[in-house]
Design a protein around this motif. Structure first.
Motif, short mmCIF file in Angstrom:
data_model
loop_
_atom_site.label_atom_id
_atom_site.label_comp_id
_atom_site.label_asym_id
_atom_site.label_seq_id
_atom_site.Cartn_x
_atom_site.Cartn_y
_atom_site.Cartn_z
N THR A 82 0.83 -1.11 -0.02
CA THR A 82 -0.05 -0.10 -0.03
C THR A 82 0.83 1.31 -0.04
O THR A 82 0.56 2.27 -0.71
N ARG A 85 2.16 1.83 -3.81
CA ARG A 85 1.29 2.09 -4.52
C ARG A 85 0.88 3.62 -4.37
O ARG A 85 0.80 4.23 -5.14
N GLY A 86 0.88 3.89 -2.92
CA GLY A 86 0.55 5.40 -2.73
C GLY A 86 1.53 6.39 -3.09
O GLY A 86 1.13 7.49 -3.51
N ARG A 89 1.46 6.78 -7.00
CA ARG A 89 0.53 7.54 -7.41
C ARG A 89 0.66 8.79 -6.91
O ARG A 89 0.04 9.90 -7.47
N ALA A 90 1.30 9.18 -5.82
CA ALA A 90 1.73 10.55 -5.28
C ALA A 90 2.58 11.43 -6.14
O ALA A 90 2.82 12.42 -6.11
N SER B 112 -0.64 5.92 4.09
CA SER B 112 -0.40 5.83 2.66
C SER B 112 -1.68 5.90 1.81
O SER B 112 -1.60 6.43 0.76
N LYS B 113 -2.88 5.82 2.46
CA LYS B 113 -3.98 6.20 1.73
C LYS B 113 -4.07 7.79 1.69
O LYS B 113 -4.41 8.17 0.61
N GLU B 116 -1.85 8.81 -1.12
CA GLU B 116 -2.24 8.56 -2.41
C GLU B 116 -3.34 9.57 -2.91
O GLU B 116 -3.28 9.97 -4.00
#
Lengths: 111, 122
Positions: A82, A85-86, A89-90, B112-113, B116
């Motif tokens: 996670t 992925r974050g 994407r950031a 992390s969310k 993102e």
């Protein structure tokens, strides 16, 4: 005898922890640091907990350490995936000498 | 200036290694346990690794570096609690470890969310 085996497991775990944190400080990129640190520290901590189980035996603390091993093995890869992925994407840049970025190609294909 | 910082870091690391060799932590233990020397030196090594993680939290270039370091620090403190379980002979330290692992996992997921969603404005 089983105490000596437990101490050997704890020594292996300490070595893995220390070298994982050395990789966390030394490597050049978010993704390299994540790859080095997560795998090494997960194995090292699970080894320390297993050595604790071998020394303490079938008591409450030993069974709780086995439970903690299962929990860490299940959750640490999820957290690492996670975070990666974050970060991607950031818009965190890769290192300048990286040569392949499959995830960006997949996102191009989706869009 | 860079050589100066390198010199300070080398003095720090050599000092920690000398402490590991000559003096394990004596004040945390019952005096009649058999593995006091080994477990005291193990505590020194884990504390050194935690200090490396704190360096990465302090001086991470991006937010993702800091999140990775917080996650790793949380996993490693579980190992510290396991070693304290053996060395002090008190079994509730491993309960602290389990709770810390849970909280660290939730913390890493939430951060992390957040990361993102932050750069998602294209």
């Amino acid at each position: 005898m089983i105490n000596i085996i437990g101490l050997i497991f704890i020594s292996i775990g300490l070595a893995f922890d220390f070298f994982g944190c050395l990789g966390l400080v030394r490597l050049p990129d978010v993704y390299c640091r994540l790859q080095a640190a997560t795998k090494c520290v997960t194995l090292g901590t699970c080894s320390i907990l297993f050595g604790t189980f071998l020394i303490v035996g079938f008591t409450a603390a030993g069974l709780k350490s086995l439970l903690c091993i299962i929990f860490i093995i299940l959750t640490a890869p999820v957290a690492a995936h996670t975070i990666a992925r974050g970060a991607h994407r950031a818009g965190v840049k890769l290192w300048k000498d990286s040569i392949v970025d499959k995830y960006a190609e997949d996102k191009e294909g989706e869009a | 200036m860079k050589i100066f910082r390198w010199f300070i870091g080398m003095i720090f690391l050599v000092g920690i290694v000398i402490l590991i060799i000559i003096r394990p932590l004596p004040f945390l233990f019952y005096p009649d346990l058999p593995y006091i020397g080994f477990l005291g030196r193990a505590l020194y090594i884990i504390i050194l690794a935690c200090i490396l993680c704190l360096y990465r939290i302090w001086r991470g270039p991006t937010a993702a570096d800091r999140i990775v370091a917080v996650d790793i620090l949380g996993i490693m403190i579980v190992g510290l609690c396991a070693i304290l379980t053996i060395s002090t002979g008190r079994p509730w330290y491993i309960d602290i470890g389990i709770a810390w692992a849970l909280q660290s996992f939730i913390c890493a997921l939430a951060l992390s969310k957040y990361l993102e969603g932050k750069g998602f404005d294209d």
